[in-house]
Design a protein around this motif. Structure first.
Motif, PDB file in Angstrom:
ATOM      1  N   GLU A 161      26.075  -5.487  64.469  1.00 56.11           N
ATOM      2  CA  GLU A 161      25.649  -6.482  65.446  1.00 56.11           C
ATOM      3  C   GLU A 161      24.128  -6.502  65.579  1.00 56.11           C
ATOM      4  O   GLU A 161      23.511  -7.569  65.676  1.00 56.11           O
ATOM      5  N   MET A 162      23.537  -5.329  65.588  1.00 58.01           N
ATOM      6  CA  MET A 162      22.087  -5.258  65.692  1.00 58.01           C
ATOM      7  C   MET A 162      21.423  -5.911  64.475  1.00 58.01           C
ATOM      8  O   MET A 162      20.436  -6.646  64.597  1.00 58.01           O
ATOM      9  N   GLU A 169      18.631 -10.663  61.932  1.00 59.74           N
ATOM     10  CA  GLU A 169      18.662 -11.392  60.662  1.00 59.74           C
ATOM     11  C   GLU A 169      19.344 -12.756  60.765  1.00 59.74           C
ATOM     12  O   GLU A 169      18.915 -13.713  60.104  1.00 59.74           O
ATOM     13  N   ASP A 170      20.405 -12.867  61.588  1.00 58.84           N
ATOM     14  CA  ASP A 170      21.245 -14.074  61.581  1.00 58.84           C
ATOM     15  C   ASP A 170      21.340 -14.753  62.944  1.00 58.84           C
ATOM     16  O   ASP A 170      22.334 -15.428  63.231  1.00 58.84           O
ATOM     17  N   GLU A 171      20.353 -14.530  63.823  1.00 62.75           N
ATOM     18  CA  GLU A 171      20.307 -15.192  65.137  1.00 62.75           C
ATOM     19  C   GLU A 171      21.492 -14.846  66.024  1.00 62.75           C
ATOM     20  O   GLU A 171      21.890 -15.640  66.880  1.00 62.75           O
ATOM     21  N   PRO A 208      18.121 -14.041  72.991  1.00 63.55           N
ATOM     22  CA  PRO A 208      18.283 -14.857  71.788  1.00 63.55           C
ATOM     23  C   PRO A 208      18.147 -14.018  70.527  1.00 63.55           C
ATOM     24  O   PRO A 208      17.445 -12.996  70.510  1.00 63.55           O
ATOM     25  N   GLY A 209      18.823 -14.429  69.479  1.00 67.83           N
ATOM     26  CA  GLY A 209      18.700 -13.735  68.206  1.00 67.83           C
ATOM     27  C   GLY A 209      17.527 -14.266  67.390  1.00 67.83           C
ATOM     28  O   GLY A 209      16.835 -15.206  67.795  1.00 67.83           O
ATOM     29  N   TYR A 210      17.308 -13.664  66.220  1.00 68.27           N
ATOM     30  CA  TYR A 210      16.174 -14.025  65.373  1.00 68.27           C
ATOM     31  C   TYR A 210      16.664 -14.340  63.964  1.00 68.27           C
ATOM     32  O   TYR A 210      17.622 -13.736  63.479  1.00 68.27           O
ATOM     33  N   PHE A 254      11.686  -7.011  71.361  1.00 71.92           N
ATOM     34  CA  PHE A 254      11.795  -8.453  71.554  1.00 71.92           C
ATOM     35  C   PHE A 254      10.493  -9.143  71.150  1.00 71.92           C
ATOM     36  O   PHE A 254       9.420  -8.542  71.155  1.00 71.92           O
ATOM     37  N   TRP A 255      10.599 -10.419  70.839  1.00 68.16           N
ATOM     38  CA  TRP A 255       9.471 -11.191  70.341  1.00 68.16           C
ATOM     39  C   TRP A 255       8.735 -11.895  71.484  1.00 68.16           C
ATOM     40  O   TRP A 255       9.347 -12.420  72.408  1.00 68.16           O
TER      41      TRP A 255
END
Length: 361
Positions: free
Chosen positions: A125-126, A131-133, A140-142, A178-179
């Motif tokens: 999951e991490m 990698e896959d949002e 939010p994912g990336y 986080f970004w």
């Protein structure tokens, strides 16, 4: 695709610790020039880093009256409940560097024996998160570690305060890195993200105050029932400042913590003594001095700041303790500012008290 639920619950404590173990930044050792005499160092300190520079973006620079080794200073907070921040979030790495570091950690964790089942799923999951949002309700994912935005922002990660003795508090900043886009503030939910208030507290923690040695008259040896005058010269004590700053591409903040002396407390070192004033608290004069120097002809007067010992110290000495109380305030980036709890710092000095000798005819 976002899903409901807490990321910490989904990932699991064990998997999160294993993967992030190499990413939680502990403030490294500090280096600086020698301390200035009595008033601390008026020099800059900065955090070190390992050979490949991965800590460089999380460095905090300290300057002014701070400890030479970056450790805890000599000031004690008057508020027993006040503590500096145990941890915080700070800029860590750009997208490409973060991808290299984080993907390596994930691959290492996946290949660790026994990391199957729930732990293995959490690591997966991490990986999908970066990698896959793959995201959660508040996270939010990336896509591919945001490498298409490299140079436009940074990933932030946790920093532990090495001077916090409680390991649980020190590691309480346990969110995933986080970004943050350049020029933007971190999301509001990251209440422990580095800010001027945190820098002010860290400067407070490292502040080095001048030693408190009062001038006495009579000097080191006095007589029973003879008023001993005590004073501090105005040239010795003044405002002391310590500054903490964090400067990285797209993000720059600083805070200066100022300590102003407001009173001197005298503790004679024995119950058989009187202080002047009776409270033992001598306030600073308008010119920055405290008390009044002894002058010829003052022998029969009561000193505005001083002590009268009521018995001899015998073959020993009394430990006179002189403690300065400092009013603490701070200012920082964006017109931020405020007050911190008063600080105190005291030292002891030996006083010999002798009986007055009388000649019997």
């Amino acid at each position: 695709m976002p899903v409901s639920g807490s990321r910490r619950v989904l990932l699991g404590t064990g998997a999160l610790t294993l993967v992030l173990g190499g990413l939680l930044l502990t403030e490294p050792a500090y280096a600086s020039g020698p301390l200035g005499k009595d008033k601390g160092a008026d020099t800059e300190q900065s955090g070190g880093g390992d050979s490949n520079g991965i800590y460089a973006t999380a460095k905090i620079q300290y300057s002014g009256a701070v400890t030479k080794d970056g450790g805890t200073g000599n000031m004690t907070s008057s508020d027993v409940n006040w503590t500096p921040p145990p941890c915080w979030y700070a800029p860590y790495l750009g997208a490409k560097d973060f991808k290299k570091k984080m993907s390596g950690q994930i691959e290492s964790a996946k290949n660790t024996p026994g990391m199957g089942g729930t732990a293995g799923a959490a690591i997966g999951e991490m990986q999908r998160h970066y990698e896959d949002e793959y995201g959660w309700t508040d996270t939010p994912g990336y896509k591919d570690y945001n490498v298409d935005k490299d140079g436009e922002g940074m990933f932030w990660a946790a920093v532990e305060n090495p001077d916090e003795p409680d390991v649980l508090k020190r590691s309480s900043c346990n969110d995933l890195p986080f970004w943050v886009d350049n020029g933007n503030a971190p999301p509001a939910r990251f209440k422990q993200a580095i800010k001027p208030e945190i820098l002010a507290a860290l400067a407070y923690q490292r502040m080095q105050l001048p030693h408190t040695k009062v001038t006495l008259a009579p000097a080191a040896t006095t007589k029973v029932n003879l008023p001993t005058w005590a004073w501090l010269d105005k040239a010795v004590f003044g405002e002391v400042q310590a500054t903490a700053a964090l400067n990285v591409p797209g993000f720059s903040i600083q805070a200066t913590t100022t300590a102003k002396p407001v009173s001197l407390k005298l503790e004679p070192g024995t119950a058989d003594a009187e202080t002047f004033p009776a409270s033992g608290e001598c306030v600073f004069n308008a010119d920055g001095s405290i008390g009044q120097p002894y002058a010829k002809g003052d022998a029969g007067k009561t000193p505005p700041c001083g002590i009268r010992y009521l018995r001899s110290s015998g073959d020993s000495v009394f430990k006179l303790r002189a403690t300065i109380t400092w009013k603490i305030s701070w200012t920082g980036t964006g017109n931020a500012g405020g007050d911190l709890p008063d600080g105190t710092f005291g030292t002891t000095q030996d006083v010999t008290v002798k009986e007055i000798q009388a000649v019997v005819r």
